[in-house]
Write a protein that holds these residues in place. Structure first.
Motif, PDB file in Angstrom:
ATOM      1  N   TYR A 245       0.819  -1.212   0.000  1.00 10.43           N
ATOM      2  CA  TYR A 245       0.000   0.000   0.000  1.00 10.43           C
ATOM      3  C   TYR A 245       0.856   1.267   0.000  1.00 10.43           C
ATOM      4  N   HIS A 249       6.100   1.503  -3.545  1.00 12.02           N
ATOM      5  CA  HIS A 249       6.489   0.086  -3.504  1.00 12.02           C
ATOM      6  C   HIS A 249       6.726  -0.514  -4.890  1.00 12.02           C
ATOM      7  N   LEU A 252       9.764   0.543  -9.159  1.00 12.69           N
ATOM      8  CA  LEU A 252      10.769  -0.024 -10.066  1.00 12.69           C
ATOM      9  C   LEU A 252      10.163  -1.002 -11.071  1.00 12.69           C
ATOM     10  N   LEU A 276      -5.559   4.643  -6.926  1.00 11.84           N
ATOM     11  CA  LEU A 276      -6.180   4.638  -5.600  1.00 11.84           C
ATOM     12  C   LEU A 276      -5.742   5.857  -4.792  1.00 11.84           C
ATOM     13  N   ALA A 279      -7.477   8.854  -6.131  1.00 16.16           N
ATOM     14  CA  ALA A 279      -8.890   8.915  -5.753  1.00 16.16           C
ATOM     15  C   ALA A 279      -9.038   9.313  -4.290  1.00 16.16           C
ATOM     16  N   VAL A 280      -8.279   8.667  -3.411  1.00 18.98           N
ATOM     17  CA  VAL A 280      -8.439   8.924  -1.980  1.00 18.98           C
ATOM     18  C   VAL A 280      -7.986  10.340  -1.623  1.00 18.98           C
TER      19      VAL A 280
ATOM     20  N   VAL B  30     -16.580  11.123   1.073  1.00 19.92           N
ATOM     21  CA  VAL B  30     -16.107  10.672  -0.245  1.00 19.92           C
ATOM     22  C   VAL B  30     -14.766   9.935  -0.150  1.00 19.92           C
ATOM     23  N   PRO B  31     -13.700  10.575   0.392  1.00 16.65           N
ATOM     24  CA  PRO B  31     -12.445   9.803   0.481  1.00 16.65           C
ATOM     25  C   PRO B  31     -12.576   8.544   1.323  1.00 16.65           C
ATOM     26  N   VAL B  32     -13.364   8.619   2.391  1.00 15.23           N
ATOM     27  CA  VAL B  32     -13.528   7.433   3.232  1.00 15.23           C
ATOM     28  C   VAL B  32     -14.224   6.327   2.443  1.00 15.23           C
ATOM     29  N   VAL B  34     -14.187   5.954  -0.796  1.00 15.88           N
ATOM     30  CA  VAL B  34     -13.241   5.440  -1.792  1.00 15.88           C
ATOM     31  C   VAL B  34     -12.331   4.399  -1.156  1.00 15.88           C
ATOM     32  N   MET B  35     -11.852   4.726   0.055  1.00 17.04           N
ATOM     33  CA  MET B  35     -10.973   3.785   0.743  1.00 17.04           C
ATOM     34  C   MET B  35     -11.723   2.494   1.067  1.00 17.04           C
ATOM     35  N   ALA B  38     -12.137   0.426  -1.995  1.00 17.60           N
ATOM     36  CA  ALA B  38     -10.867  -0.199  -2.362  1.00 17.60           C
ATOM     37  C   ALA B  38     -10.565  -1.388  -1.462  1.00 17.60           C
ATOM     38  N   LYS B 144      14.501  -8.193  -9.255  1.00 16.71           N
ATOM     39  CA  LYS B 144      14.087  -6.804  -9.288  1.00 16.71           C
ATOM     40  C   LYS B 144      14.848  -6.088 -10.397  1.00 16.71           C
ATOM     41  N   ALA B 145      14.139  -5.642 -11.400  1.00 15.88           N
ATOM     42  CA  ALA B 145      14.707  -4.894 -12.531  1.00 15.88           C
ATOM     43  C   ALA B 145      15.840  -5.652 -13.213  1.00 15.88           C
TER      44      ALA B 145
END
Lengths: 296, 408
Positions: A245, A249, A252, A276, A279-280, B30-32, B34-35, B38, B144-145
């Protein structure tokens, strides 16, 4: 929505507002963009960003003058830079994405509202019949434009420096397959777009922080501080539960575009996470900005 | 309030607005929300996607084994997720050491397959595999990469480490048929090793169905029988119902706890992979290390030490193979090989801090073989004697010491 929202149009009073005119919004955006990019602070940030790829390129060039390959340590792709200048684009983006790019975005986003407030110009902006939501959207658009501009400054300067300092041509993907130079350029463009999109989350966060305070400096410092904090948390294995979250994170993951076939999993997760955050914190910024008392 | 209140509500009558504070608070919904949406999506979507185990016609274990044997999948590409939890500290380089017996003391090239595939012995890794017939295979260890790829195309075997840009090249031996090796680290590689060892000391049953990588699969459960000496608890293999290809392999130790090996496809396609996948030319300026003519060997033995899984009958005859001897048979079998390190690992042999550290990791034991040190993991126990001989197997410590004593 709240009853207040629907109450407005029901009262039939908004018809007189010239804010509904789309050209007006365009003008607002244009003046906003001009304000952002004409600022000396913005130009200095872009200058620093442009210096990074040149610095990396010259360093690799000096290091490999005697024909020895660049060491394995360092930002991703750096080992390939001396053989193909196009890789300087990826190295430069990988080197600037953890800190320089988001810091620049944090400065611009944090300054967006709070800077106007501390300069005392916010109330004049609000006297103009633009409406707060519209003003916030314009500010966000200007910050997003800066995300794109900052990324492309790094990418284009890196491409130029890479072409001047090193040979260019067909390149080997990290999966070992070969792709032509044209295909490589196309992937570089995609990567630049993904990197720019990776900055959306921190931009939204900065914009929200910016609506909380009347001090531009405080908003910038808080945004950059939050970013550093998240990157520290991302390094602590014991906190792996919260890692997915954190806005940084999956940053890369843009390197996955250089695999063959492209590994989309983390790329998609990154874009979802940025959406996200947008939006938040975007809606939180809206909730805060449209309800706060602007007295200075 | 100031004359420039929020848009839309500028001129609305004060009577219509309930209370400024409540109106303010309402916007934060609204933001709450959205969270909340999600969080619900993150929590619910996997639950909804997991639509339960598929309904498949019943098959017997014998039929399923026949199906696996008859499986003729030649073309596939996919992503494998492999988690290995031997209970070892994640020391990385330890896997190269004599304790694992696979570090062939390479020339230091970071593109050497033998040392790189030993990384699979701990942690969670993502592999991408592609195969097109017996002569063209590719497996990539996703980092990683960066990526480490082994490409087998015709008689060439290439190892490419994109992080360092180093290349390792070797030629596969010419015994055409022997190329029918499985790609290392994949479920069918593990399953092949286990099923080769199925005999009367093994119970094989079919236990329902599962969905793996979007495909319907049978769950084949392999349990050691009459074998108190083994550390292997249960092995579960998910077998694709259509093609008979093993899609997921899980090995749980007898001691309980999480799986020691869990390798499964997360995505699989049976379409022909693009020809360019297997085409490899070293990048300009890359350092190329030429290996010995041993590509076949390194490809198959690197992933996990031989002897970690029960040896098949073909290898169980005690025949010497690279100085490796198998003692015992079935689930209790133990491999023996010589490291050539006369010094052993006892602290008293006076090789400084490193040997003292190694010695402290294991238990000192003695028997007919002299004295030695036993290194334990959740699955494999290994005994390194003071004269440098290694005994290792998926057996308990007592069984291992007994086998080593009997071997002299």
């Amino acid at each position: 929505m709240s009853r207040a929202e629907t109450a407005g149009p029901a009262a039939g009073t908004t018809g007189s507002s010239p804010a509904a005119h789309p050209l007006w919004t365009l003008g607002l955006l244009r003046s906003e963009l001009a304000t952002v990019f004409r600022r000396w602070r913005t130009r200095a940030l872009l200058g620093v960003l442009a210096a990074v790829p040149v610095l990396v390129g010259v360093a690799v060039r000096i290091e490999t003058r005697d024909g020895s390959p660049a060491g394995g340590e360092g930002p991703p792709f750096i080992a390939q830079v001396s053989n193909n200048g196009l890789f300087l684009v990826f190295t430069a983006l990988a080197a600037t994405l953890p800190f320089f790019l988001p810091m620049a975005v944090g400065v611009v986003a944090g300054d967006a509202i709070a800077g106007e407030a501390s300069a005392g110009t916010l109330r004049y902006l609000l006297v103009a019949p633009a409406g707060r939501t519209r003003l916030l959207l314009t500010k966000s658009a200007a910050v997003l434009a800066f995300c794109l501009a900052a990324t492309f400054v790094v990418a284009v300067v890196a491409l130029g420096a890479g072409a001047v300092l090193f040979p260019v041509g067909d390149l080997t993907t990290i999966s070992g397959t070969r792709i032509g130079f044209g295909e490589g350029l196309w992937r570089a463009l995609l990567i630049a777009l993904v990197v720019a999109a990776s900055l959306i989350g921190i931009a939204a966060l900065g914009l929200f922080v910016s609506t909380l305070t009347d001090s531009g400096i405080a908003a910038m410092a808080t945004t950059v501080g939050l970013l550093i904090g998240m990157q520290i948390v991302d390094q602590i294995p014991q906190l792996h539960a919260v890692h997915p979250y954190l806005v940084s994170h999956y940053w890369l993951s843009f390197a996955d575009l250089m695999r063959e076939p492209v590994l989309w999993d983390d790329l998609v997760k990154n874009l979802e996470l940025q959406a996200l955050y947008a939006a938040v914190f975007g809606s939180a910024a809206w909730a805060r900005f449209t309800t706060r008392d602007v007295t200075v | 309030m100031a004359p420039y209140a929020s848009d839309g509500t500028t001129d609305s009558g004060q009577t219509r607005v309930p209370h400024p504070m409540r109106r303010k608070a309402a916007r934060y919904v609204v933001p709450v929300a959205v969270m909340g949406v999600a969080a619900a999506t993150i929590g619910l979507v996997p639950a909804l996607a997991d639509s339960g185990d598929p309904d498949l016609p019943d098959v017997s274990a014998r039929q399923l084994l026949a199906k696996i044997a008859a499986s003729d999948v030649e073309q596939l590409s996919g992503t494998v997720r492999i988690s290995t939890d031997l209970g070892l500290p994640d020391l990385g380089g330890l896997a190269d050491g004599p304790a694992f017996g696979v570090g062939k003391d390479g020339d230091g090239s970071s593109a050497d397959p033998a040392s790189r595939l030993a990384e699979l012995a701990s942690g969670t890794h993502t592999l991408r595999v592609a195969a097109d017939g017996p002569d063209r295979q590719k497996v990539s260890l996703v980092e990683k990469a960066a990526e480490y790829s082994i490409v087998h195309n015709g008689k060439d075997v290439w190892g490419y480490d994109s992080a360092s840009g180093e290349v390792y090249h070797t030629t596969a031996s010419q015994h055409g048929e022997q190329h029918r090796e499985q790609v290392p680290g994949t479920p069918q590689d593990f399953a092949g090793k286990v099923l080769a060892a199925v005999d009367d000391t093994t119970s094989v049953t079919v236990d329902g169905t599962a969905r793996v990588a979007g495909r319907d699969a049978y769950r084949l459960v392999v349990t050691p029988r009459h074998a108190s000496g083994t550390t292997v608890g249960v092995i579960t293999i998910a077998v694709d119902s259509a093609t008979g290809l093993p899609l997921k392999f899980t090995l749980t130790p007898a001691g309980g706890g999480p799986a020691v090996v869990d390798a499964g496809f997360t995505r699989i396609s049976f379409a022909e992979p693009a020809a360019s996948t297997f085409r490899f030319t070293p990048p300009k300026g890359a350092k190329v290390t030429e290996g010995e003519d041993a590509g076949e060997h390194s490809l198959s033995s690197g992933a996990l030490p031989e002897g970690l899984l029960p040896s098949g009958k073909s290898a169980g005859d005690g025949a010497a193979k690279d100085g490796v001897r198998v003692i015992g048979k079935g689930w209790n079998s133990v491999v023996r090989f010589d490291t050539g390190l006369g010094g052993g690992t006892r602290p008293s042999s006076g090789q400084g801090a490193a040997s003292g550290f190694l010695g402290s990791l294991g238990d000192q034991v003695s028997g007919k073989f002299g004295t030695g040190t036993v290194f334990s993991t959740r699955l494999v126990n290994a005994l390194i004697t003071d004269d440098g001989t290694v005994y290792a197997g998926a057996v308990t410590k007592d069984t291992l010491v007994k086998a080593a004593s009997g071997a002299r």
